[in-house]
Design a protein around this motif. Structure first.
Motif, short mmCIF file in Angstrom:
data_model
loop_
_atom_site.label_atom_id
_atom_site.label_comp_id
_atom_site.label_asym_id
_atom_site.label_seq_id
_atom_site.Cartn_x
_atom_site.Cartn_y
_atom_site.Cartn_z
N HIS A 199 -5.96 7.04 7.10
CA HIS A 199 -5.97 5.57 7.10
C HIS A 199 -4.74 4.97 6.41
N TYR A 200 -3.75 5.81 6.11
CA TYR A 200 -2.55 5.39 5.40
C TYR A 200 -1.79 4.31 6.17
N VAL A 201 -1.37 3.26 5.46
CA VAL A 201 -0.52 2.21 6.03
C VAL A 201 0.84 2.22 5.35
N SER A 202 0.85 2.17 4.02
CA SER A 202 2.11 2.13 3.28
C SER A 202 1.88 2.47 1.81
N HIS A 203 2.99 2.70 1.12
CA HIS A 203 2.91 2.89 -0.33
C HIS A 203 4.23 2.46 -0.94
N ARG A 204 4.18 2.19 -2.23
CA ARG A 204 5.41 1.94 -2.98
C ARG A 204 5.22 2.51 -4.38
N GLU A 225 1.29 2.24 -5.57
CA GLU A 225 0.37 1.29 -4.96
C GLU A 225 0.29 1.70 -3.50
N VAL A 226 -0.92 1.92 -3.01
CA VAL A 226 -1.12 2.46 -1.66
C VAL A 226 -2.01 1.52 -0.87
N VAL A 227 -1.62 1.25 0.38
CA VAL A 227 -2.42 0.42 1.28
C VAL A 227 -2.99 1.33 2.36
N ASP A 228 -4.30 1.29 2.51
CA ASP A 228 -5.00 2.03 3.57
C ASP A 228 -5.76 1.02 4.42
N ASN A 229 -5.86 1.31 5.71
CA ASN A 229 -6.66 0.50 6.61
C ASN A 229 -7.97 1.24 6.84
N VAL A 230 -8.99 0.87 6.07
CA VAL A 230 -10.26 1.59 6.08
C VAL A 230 -11.28 0.85 6.94
N SER A 271 -10.62 -4.52 5.53
CA SER A 271 -10.08 -3.30 6.13
C SER A 271 -8.78 -2.85 5.47
N SER A 272 -8.03 -3.77 4.85
CA SER A 272 -6.83 -3.37 4.11
C SER A 272 -7.20 -3.20 2.64
N VAL A 273 -7.21 -1.95 2.20
CA VAL A 273 -7.59 -1.64 0.83
C VAL A 273 -6.33 -1.26 0.06
N VAL A 274 -6.06 -1.97 -1.04
CA VAL A 274 -4.90 -1.68 -1.88
C VAL A 274 -5.41 -0.97 -3.13
#
Length: 189
Positions: A41-46, A84-89, A96-99
């Motif tokens: 479900h990974y979208v992005s990270h920083r 900090e990680v964004v997943d679309n769960v 649905s966007s979980v940070v």
């Protein structure tokens, strides 16, 4: 821990292909950018900056500042890497966007990760590369994912189901990269 908080523990294990060395497998777990992207479900990270104080400079200080569990011996500096990680769960309970805020600690035999997500969901996972134990196949290496989940009892089943549903794909992504890297090393030799 409050009356409304529940905990559970999961252990997932996969054999490491015979062509892969322990050093290569541990090094891949230390590649945080790759590791984060193995999540379905990974979208992005920083990367987050380390704290301004000296709480993350060395292992002994970081162990206290981050309340690392016994047996976690950080390698490198900073001792704890922050993301900090964004997943679309896909889940009906929360957005649905979980940070999440994640703490990564490189270990001699793998990686330890603490994930702090909304609604007080905390997962602590130790990823270990070790000699295979028991079962039909003796010898060789295995990847062990040892997960501790703590959250509201109302969410515990949902969070546990996410881990149960995702671990095989995460392990498969890691194994595929290990095999790919081992083939590259063989060709270069």
């Amino acid at each position: 821990m409050s009356f409304f908080t529940g905990t559970t523990k999961l252990v997932n294990t996969s054999p490491v292909p015979p062509s892969v060395t322990k050093a290569a497998a541990v090094a891949l777990l230390h590649d945080h950018a790759f590791f984060l992207k193995t999540e379905p479900h990974y979208v992005s990270h920083r990367a987050l900056p380390p704290p301004a104080d000296s709480s993350n400079e060395d292992a002994s200080t970081a162990k206290l500042a981050y309340q690392l569990p016994p047996g976690i011996e950080p390698l490198g500096k900073p001792a704890v890497k922050l993301y900090e990680v964004v997943d679309n769960v896909p889940n009906p309970v929360w957005s649905s966007s979980v940070v999440s805020k994640e703490e990564f600690v490189d270990l001699a035999d793998g990686l330890w990760v603490r994930i702090r997500s909304p609604l007080a969901v905390v997962m602590e996972t130790r990823w270990t590369i070790r000699e295979r134990k028991g079962g039909d196949e003796e010898g060789g290496l295995e990847l062990v994912e040892d997960v501790d989940i703590s959250c509201s009892k109302l969410l515990l089943g949902i969070v546990k189901a996410q881990v149960d549903n995702n671990w095989k794909l995460i392990h498969a992504n890691i194994m595929a990269k290990l095999v790919e890297d081992a083939k590259k090393e063989t060709v270069e030799e």
